[in-house]
Design an enzyme around this catalytic site. Sequence first.
Site, mmCIF file in Angstrom:
data_model
loop_
_atom_site.group_PDB
_atom_site.id
_atom_site.type_symbol
_atom_site.label_atom_id
_atom_site.label_comp_id
_atom_site.label_asym_id
_atom_site.label_seq_id
_atom_site.Cartn_x
_atom_site.Cartn_y
_atom_site.Cartn_z
ATOM 1 N N LYS A 71 0.845 -1.195 0.000
ATOM 2 C CA LYS A 71 0.000 0.000 0.000
ATOM 3 C C LYS A 71 0.877 1.240 0.000
ATOM 4 O O LYS A 71 1.813 1.350 0.778
ATOM 5 C CB LYS A 71 -0.939 0.016 1.209
ATOM 6 N N ASP A 164 -16.589 15.484 19.066
ATOM 7 C CA ASP A 164 -15.724 16.149 18.095
ATOM 8 C C ASP A 164 -15.886 17.657 18.274
ATOM 9 O O ASP A 164 -16.956 18.132 18.678
ATOM 10 C CB ASP A 164 -16.111 15.741 16.665
ATOM 11 N N LYS A 227 2.396 11.808 17.831
ATOM 12 C CA LYS A 227 0.951 11.761 18.064
ATOM 13 C C LYS A 227 0.670 11.048 19.391
ATOM 14 O O LYS A 227 1.340 10.084 19.746
ATOM 15 C CB LYS A 227 0.241 11.061 16.915
#
Length: 326
Positions: A71, A164, A227
């Site tokens: 990928k 969110d 992250k």
Amino acid sequence: MHTLLLDSDDVDHNTQFAELIVAIEEAFAAYERGHAQMPAKSYIDLPQYNGDFRSMPAYLDAGDWDAAGIKWVNVHTDNNAEYDLPTVLGTMIYSDPRNAYPLALMDGRELTMKRTGAAAAVATDHLALSDASSLGIVGAGVQAYTQLEAISTVRDIDTVVISDLDDERVQRFVDTFADRFDVRGGSVAEAAGCDVLSTVTPVESPIVSEAGAHTHINAMGADAAGKHELADDLLLDAKIVIDDHEQCTHSGEVNVPYSAGVLTDDDIYGEIGEIVVGEKEGRTDADGVTVFDSTGLAIQDVAAAHVVYEHATENDNGTQFDFFNL
């Protein structure tokens, strides 16, 4: 021979979660048993374009089937604003391991969303309470949708809390699933209080500091160094299961505290493959919070591509073309 071109609709149409989850679990098992090859994910950083490319090759032998592929995927955070394109794109090349012929070229974005949801479902099945019925999701982007679709395949989810900063994204999510679940918007804390929590954000400063006493957390957002979605104290108190040590310590949820020495190998319970094959226990009565640190493995892409290709061939989907004019 022909190569099959499969767009996002083809990938979606030929990927049912019940079957995909089994294939992803088989991929984890093959990797744990040494029946897979998966070189480290390689990165090409492009700060001048605020993006990067990632190359993810793999081969796996699941016993009844084997498969190979690669990928080519990216994260370009300015894509939507500047080019009206998704942040993440991707192309999957699925090859016949016997002779290297490219059997299919398929949309890697839809494939990634599907297999990431399926990986969370595998972890949830092994690490969440058996009677888990509520799911919290932090981050209402595209990945949130497949988290719910996949996890509700392995647990009888009836209540969903989506959190969110973008109210419009929350409302779109609620509207999509309102006829199937009791779904509502809520705070991060409300989402984290559910039986299962999936975090699917790109943040670099922790946004989840506490969870329910027996919550299982799928930490899906961290896929690059720096992250970090979960507070260090939450991780240190949890039973941590990772998908791959090298990837997770470099770019997974544990990468920041691990690099700082706050978290060590002694704080990591094991890899999901060890649980899948029965070498280590999943959830036990003694467990409180459990965390699955998922960076996304190339073997997952290959397993998912195998499912897509087999069904696309059966259903006569996609566009055939002669790649080499043989």
